[in-house]
Scaffold this motif. Structure first.
Motif, PDB file in Angstrom:
ATOM      1  N   VAL A 134     -10.943 -59.969  86.768  1.00  0.00           N
ATOM      2  CA  VAL A 134     -10.288 -61.412  87.031  1.00  0.00           C
ATOM      3  C   VAL A 134     -10.772 -61.888  88.368  1.00  0.00           C
ATOM      4  CG1 VAL A 134      -8.199 -61.009  85.573  1.00  0.00           C
ATOM      5  CG2 VAL A 134      -8.226 -60.275  87.957  1.00  0.00           C
ATOM      6  N   SER A 148       7.841 -40.333  88.356  1.00  0.00           N
ATOM      7  CA  SER A 148       6.745 -39.987  87.464  1.00  0.00           C
ATOM      8  C   SER A 148       5.516 -40.635  87.746  1.00  0.00           C
ATOM      9  CB  SER A 148       7.099 -40.625  85.916  1.00  0.00           C
ATOM     10  OG  SER A 148       6.293 -40.301  84.994  1.00  0.00           O
ATOM     11  N   SER A 149       4.526 -39.832  87.870  1.00  0.00           N
ATOM     12  CA  SER A 149       3.221 -40.159  88.411  1.00  0.00           C
ATOM     13  C   SER A 149       2.029 -39.537  87.515  1.00  0.00           C
ATOM     14  CB  SER A 149       2.927 -40.067  89.822  1.00  0.00           C
ATOM     15  OG  SER A 149       3.055 -38.775  90.070  1.00  0.00           O
ATOM     16  N   VAL A 150       1.098 -40.299  87.210  1.00  0.00           N
ATOM     17  CA  VAL A 150      -0.018 -39.985  86.791  1.00  0.00           C
ATOM     18  C   VAL A 150      -1.179 -40.504  87.238  1.00  0.00           C
ATOM     19  CG1 VAL A 150      -1.358 -39.982  84.480  1.00  0.00           C
ATOM     20  CG2 VAL A 150       1.027 -40.005  84.191  1.00  0.00           C
ATOM     21  N   THR A 185      -5.457 -40.340  87.055  1.00  0.00           N
ATOM     22  CA  THR A 185      -6.756 -40.265  86.659  1.00  0.00           C
ATOM     23  C   THR A 185      -7.779 -40.411  87.920  1.00  0.00           C
ATOM     24  OG1 THR A 185      -6.846 -42.358  85.963  1.00  0.00           O
ATOM     25  CG2 THR A 185      -5.674 -40.605  84.494  1.00  0.00           C
ATOM     26  N   SER A 186      -8.952 -39.739  87.422  1.00  0.00           N
ATOM     27  CA  SER A 186     -10.002 -39.920  88.334  1.00  0.00           C
ATOM     28  C   SER A 186     -11.307 -39.502  87.657  1.00  0.00           C
ATOM     29  CB  SER A 186     -10.075 -39.188  89.820  1.00  0.00           C
ATOM     30  OG  SER A 186     -10.119 -37.769  89.529  1.00  0.00           O
ATOM     31  N   VAL A 187     -12.382 -40.273  87.925  1.00  0.00           N
ATOM     32  CA  VAL A 187     -13.742 -40.033  87.524  1.00  0.00           C
ATOM     33  C   VAL A 187     -14.701 -40.308  88.356  1.00  0.00           C
ATOM     34  CG1 VAL A 187     -13.939 -42.098  86.225  1.00  0.00           C
ATOM     35  CG2 VAL A 187     -15.346 -40.241  85.539  1.00  0.00           C
ATOM     36  N   THR A 188     -15.817 -39.496  88.510  1.00  0.00           N
ATOM     37  CA  THR A 188     -16.965 -39.828  89.550  1.00  0.00           C
ATOM     38  C   THR A 188     -18.176 -39.399  88.758  1.00  0.00           C
ATOM     39  OG1 THR A 188     -15.803 -38.781  91.163  1.00  0.00           O
ATOM     40  CG2 THR A 188     -18.059 -39.073  91.652  1.00  0.00           C
ATOM     41  N   ALA A 189     -19.070 -40.497  88.534  1.00  0.00           N
ATOM     42  CA  ALA A 189     -20.451 -40.210  87.909  1.00  0.00           C
ATOM     43  C   ALA A 189     -21.474 -41.270  88.283  1.00  0.00           C
ATOM     44  CB  ALA A 189     -20.015 -40.566  86.421  1.00  0.00           C
ATOM     45  N   VAL A 218     -13.515 -52.559  93.462  1.00  0.00           N
ATOM     46  CA  VAL A 218     -12.778 -53.258  92.549  1.00  0.00           C
ATOM     47  C   VAL A 218     -11.332 -52.713  92.541  1.00  0.00           C
ATOM     48  CG1 VAL A 218     -12.575 -54.190  90.164  1.00  0.00           C
ATOM     49  CG2 VAL A 218     -14.740 -53.956  91.166  1.00  0.00           C
ATOM     50  N   ASN A 276      -7.699 -53.256  91.175  1.00  0.00           N
ATOM     51  CA  ASN A 276      -6.755 -53.709  90.291  1.00  0.00           C
ATOM     52  C   ASN A 276      -7.675 -54.902  89.553  1.00  0.00           C
ATOM     53  OD1 ASN A 276      -4.684 -51.968  90.703  1.00  0.00           O
ATOM     54  ND2 ASN A 276      -3.641 -53.389  92.189  1.00  0.00           N
ATOM     55  N   ALA A 277      -8.797 -54.811  89.168  1.00  0.00           N
ATOM     56  CA  ALA A 277      -9.578 -55.809  88.853  1.00  0.00           C
ATOM     57  C   ALA A 277     -10.001 -56.875  89.451  1.00  0.00           C
ATOM     58  CB  ALA A 277      -8.783 -56.273  87.350  1.00  0.00           C
ATOM     59  N   ILE A 278      -9.980 -56.821  90.630  1.00  0.00           N
ATOM     60  CA  ILE A 278     -10.495 -57.746  91.531  1.00  0.00           C
ATOM     61  C   ILE A 278     -11.370 -57.196  92.582  1.00  0.00           C
ATOM     62  CG2 ILE A 278      -9.654 -59.409  93.433  1.00  0.00           C
ATOM     63  CD1 ILE A 278      -6.787 -59.629  91.924  1.00  0.00           C
ATOM     64  N   VAL A 306     -20.436 -44.223  90.486  1.00  0.00           N
ATOM     65  CA  VAL A 306     -19.148 -44.835  90.195  1.00  0.00           C
ATOM     66  C   VAL A 306     -18.067 -43.715  90.464  1.00  0.00           C
ATOM     67  CG1 VAL A 306     -17.666 -45.449  88.140  1.00  0.00           C
ATOM     68  CG2 VAL A 306     -20.138 -46.056  88.188  1.00  0.00           C
ATOM     69  N   GLU A 307     -17.018 -44.218  91.286  1.00  0.00           N
ATOM     70  CA  GLU A 307     -15.877 -43.304  91.597  1.00  0.00           C
ATOM     71  C   GLU A 307     -14.583 -44.199  91.465  1.00  0.00           C
ATOM     72  OE1 GLU A 307     -17.417 -43.072  95.632  1.00  0.00           O
ATOM     73  OE2 GLU A 307     -16.873 -40.934  95.749  1.00  0.00           O
ATOM     74  N   HIS A 308     -13.614 -43.648  90.448  1.00  0.00           N
ATOM     75  CA  HIS A 308     -12.698 -44.558  90.126  1.00  0.00           C
ATOM     76  C   HIS A 308     -11.427 -43.761  90.192  1.00  0.00           C
ATOM     77  CE1 HIS A 308     -10.141 -47.033  87.573  1.00  0.00           C
ATOM     78  NE2 HIS A 308      -9.811 -45.842  86.947  1.00  0.00           N
ATOM     79  N   ARG A 309     -10.521 -44.187  90.729  1.00  0.00           N
ATOM     80  CA  ARG A 309      -9.075 -43.544  90.956  1.00  0.00           C
ATOM     81  C   ARG A 309      -8.094 -44.232  90.316  1.00  0.00           C
ATOM     82  NH1 ARG A 309     -10.926 -42.223  95.736  1.00  0.00           N
ATOM     83  NH2 ARG A 309      -9.483 -43.851  97.008  1.00  0.00           N
ATOM     84  N   GLU A 310      -7.070 -43.740  89.647  1.00  0.00           N
ATOM     85  CA  GLU A 310      -5.934 -44.609  88.919  1.00  0.00           C
ATOM     86  C   GLU A 310      -4.839 -43.878  89.199  1.00  0.00           C
ATOM     87  OE1 GLU A 310      -7.410 -46.194  85.244  1.00  0.00           O
ATOM     88  OE2 GLU A 310      -5.402 -47.128  84.679  1.00  0.00           O
ATOM     89  N   GLU A 311      -3.811 -44.611  89.596  1.00  0.00           N
ATOM     90  CA  GLU A 311      -2.607 -43.996  89.740  1.00  0.00           C
ATOM     91  C   GLU A 311      -1.328 -44.804  89.106  1.00  0.00           C
ATOM     92  OE1 GLU A 311      -2.191 -42.696  93.732  1.00  0.00           O
ATOM     93  OE2 GLU A 311      -0.065 -42.170  93.439  1.00  0.00           O
ATOM     94  N   THR A 312      -0.435 -44.060  88.414  1.00  0.00           N
ATOM     95  CA  THR A 312       0.580 -44.938  87.493  1.00  0.00           C
ATOM     96  C   THR A 312       1.955 -44.236  88.219  1.00  0.00           C
ATOM     97  OG1 THR A 312      -0.902 -45.025  85.637  1.00  0.00           O
ATOM     98  CG2 THR A 312       1.722 -45.442  85.384  1.00  0.00           C
ATOM     99  N   ASN A 313       2.553 -44.940  88.889  1.00  0.00           N
ATOM    100  CA  ASN A 313       3.870 -44.395  89.614  1.00  0.00           C
ATOM    101  C   ASN A 313       4.762 -45.303  89.174  1.00  0.00           C
ATOM    102  OD1 ASN A 313       2.928 -42.410  91.427  1.00  0.00           O
ATOM    103  ND2 ASN A 313       2.368 -43.930  92.777  1.00  0.00           N
ATOM    104  N   ASN A 314       5.817 -44.532  88.442  1.00  0.00           N
ATOM    105  CA  ASN A 314       6.860 -44.916  87.729  1.00  0.00           C
ATOM    106  C   ASN A 314       6.572 -46.291  87.023  1.00  0.00           C
ATOM    107  OD1 ASN A 314       8.736 -43.418  89.139  1.00  0.00           O
ATOM    108  ND2 ASN A 314       9.085 -44.630  90.720  1.00  0.00           N
ATOM    109  N   TYR A 315       5.420 -45.924  86.203  1.00  0.00           N
ATOM    110  CA  TYR A 315       5.110 -47.132  85.143  1.00  0.00           C
ATOM    111  C   TYR A 315       4.536 -48.150  85.592  1.00  0.00           C
ATOM    112  CZ  TYR A 315       7.927 -43.814  82.691  1.00  0.00           C
ATOM    113  OH  TYR A 315       8.540 -42.533  82.132  1.00  0.00           O
ATOM    114  N   THR A 336     -11.879 -48.999  92.087  1.00  0.00           N
ATOM    115  CA  THR A 336     -13.131 -48.394  91.630  1.00  0.00           C
ATOM    116  C   THR A 336     -14.074 -48.864  92.645  1.00  0.00           C
ATOM    117  OG1 THR A 336     -12.291 -48.714  89.258  1.00  0.00           O
ATOM    118  CG2 THR A 336     -14.886 -48.408  89.695  1.00  0.00           C
TER     119      THR A 336
END
Lengths: 176, 137
Positions: free
Chosen positions: A86, A136-138, A140-144, B39, B41-43, B98-107, B113
């Protein structure tokens, strides 16, 4: 008397020889039995007797590559993803919004390709206190490293940009 | 009487060759280029393209290349600025980390990225009408 003894001994030998003769043919029959399939064993694969010959002689085509398949030596694998991005709120023009959203969508598509090809590292943690989930925390990560990905289509609608991207993988790109 | 320049025709031909060589070609150079953006949160944030002239000779073989119209310019910065989008697509085709990290805390989800082209040497050939940029591998 002597002749009677001789006769008796001859009869005894004959009597002992007869059972041996009866066993010998039985052993032969055991040898003759061969494991050739009988009609009943053939009918197991086609019990209704209506199977056409095409089913027996049909050639199996090369396996179609679908999502989740393993990359094999002779086949190439086409991976297609759609990345989304966006535009920020503070853009000066629609063109700038489009350019920024497209770049964000491209990065998302690269990330999706990396996740599909290399996999994702996932770490999860839940904190439960007094029988309730406190946190609760999840993660995820990827490096390529992603090379030679091609943009197929780009759409921009209502501030959301979608980039469809493809990459072709072959076995030779992954030296063993 | 003989002129002072006894080899007039020879001098003329040599100077013509030098003139022709200079006009066709050639101004080549090696540049170090790096590119990265993030990038969140998609920005898109922090897009950065760095170009600098290499201070020493690069080693390697030519791999991917792209050709832009030169417009009599020997300035790589101008050429890239004019064809910025195409050049960035070219950098993407070379390959980005490409290095991407994503974290979901309390949904609630947050992601970031980073895409990076590490500093790499490019050979640039300037002609009258074209500029050829080739990555060294």
């Amino acid at each position: 008397m002597k002749y009677s003894l001789v006769l008796l001994s001859l009869l005894a030998t004959l009597a002992s020889a007869e059972p041996a003769n009866t066993q010998a043919p039985a052993e032969k029959t055991m040898d003759v039995v061969t494991p050739t399939p009988t009609t009943s064993t053939i009918n197991v694969s086609c019990p209704t007797q209506e199977c056409p010959k095409e089913h027996v002689t049909k050639k199996v085509d090369a396996p179609q590559i679908e999502e989740g398949d393993v990359l094999e030596r002779d086949n190439s694998l086409l991976i297609s993803v759609v990345g989304q991005g966006v535009a920020p709120m503070n853009t000066t023009s629609p063109a700038q919004a489009y350019a920024l959203a497209k770049r964000a969508a491209t990065a998302d598509a690269y990330r999706l390709i990396a996740e599909k090809v290399k996999g994702v590292r996932v770490e999860g943690q839940d904190l439960i206190q007094n029988m309730m989930v406190k946190r609760s925390s999840v993660r995820t990560s990827v490096t390529a490293m992603v090379k030679n990905a091609a943009v197929v289509e780009t759409t921009f609608k209502e501030g959301l940009c979608e980039v469809e991207m493809e990459i072709t993988l072959s076995h030779s790109q992954f030296p063993q | 009487m003989r002129s002072r320049d006894g080899n007039h025709s020879f001098t003329l031909s040599i100077s013509a060759i030098i003139f022709l060589f200079n006009s066709l070609a050639l101004h080549a150079g090696e540049y170090l280029i790096s590119y990265n953006y993030s990038v969140k949160n998609a920005i898109l944030y922090n897009e950065q393209l760095d170009i600098s002239k290499s201070m020493q000779t690069c080693k390697g073989t030519l791999s991917n290349s792209i050709i832009f119209p030169g417009n009599d310019s020997n300035n790589l910065y101008e050429v890239i600025e004019t064809n910025r989008e195409n050049f960035i697509e070219f950098l993407h085709s070379i390959g980005l980390l490409v290095e991407h990290r994503e974290e979901t805390n309390n949904y609630q989800n947050n992601s970031i990225t980073h895409l990076t082209l590490r500093t790499r040497c490019f050979k640039v050939d300037f002609n009258d009408t074209l500029v050829k940029i080739s990555a060294l591998k």
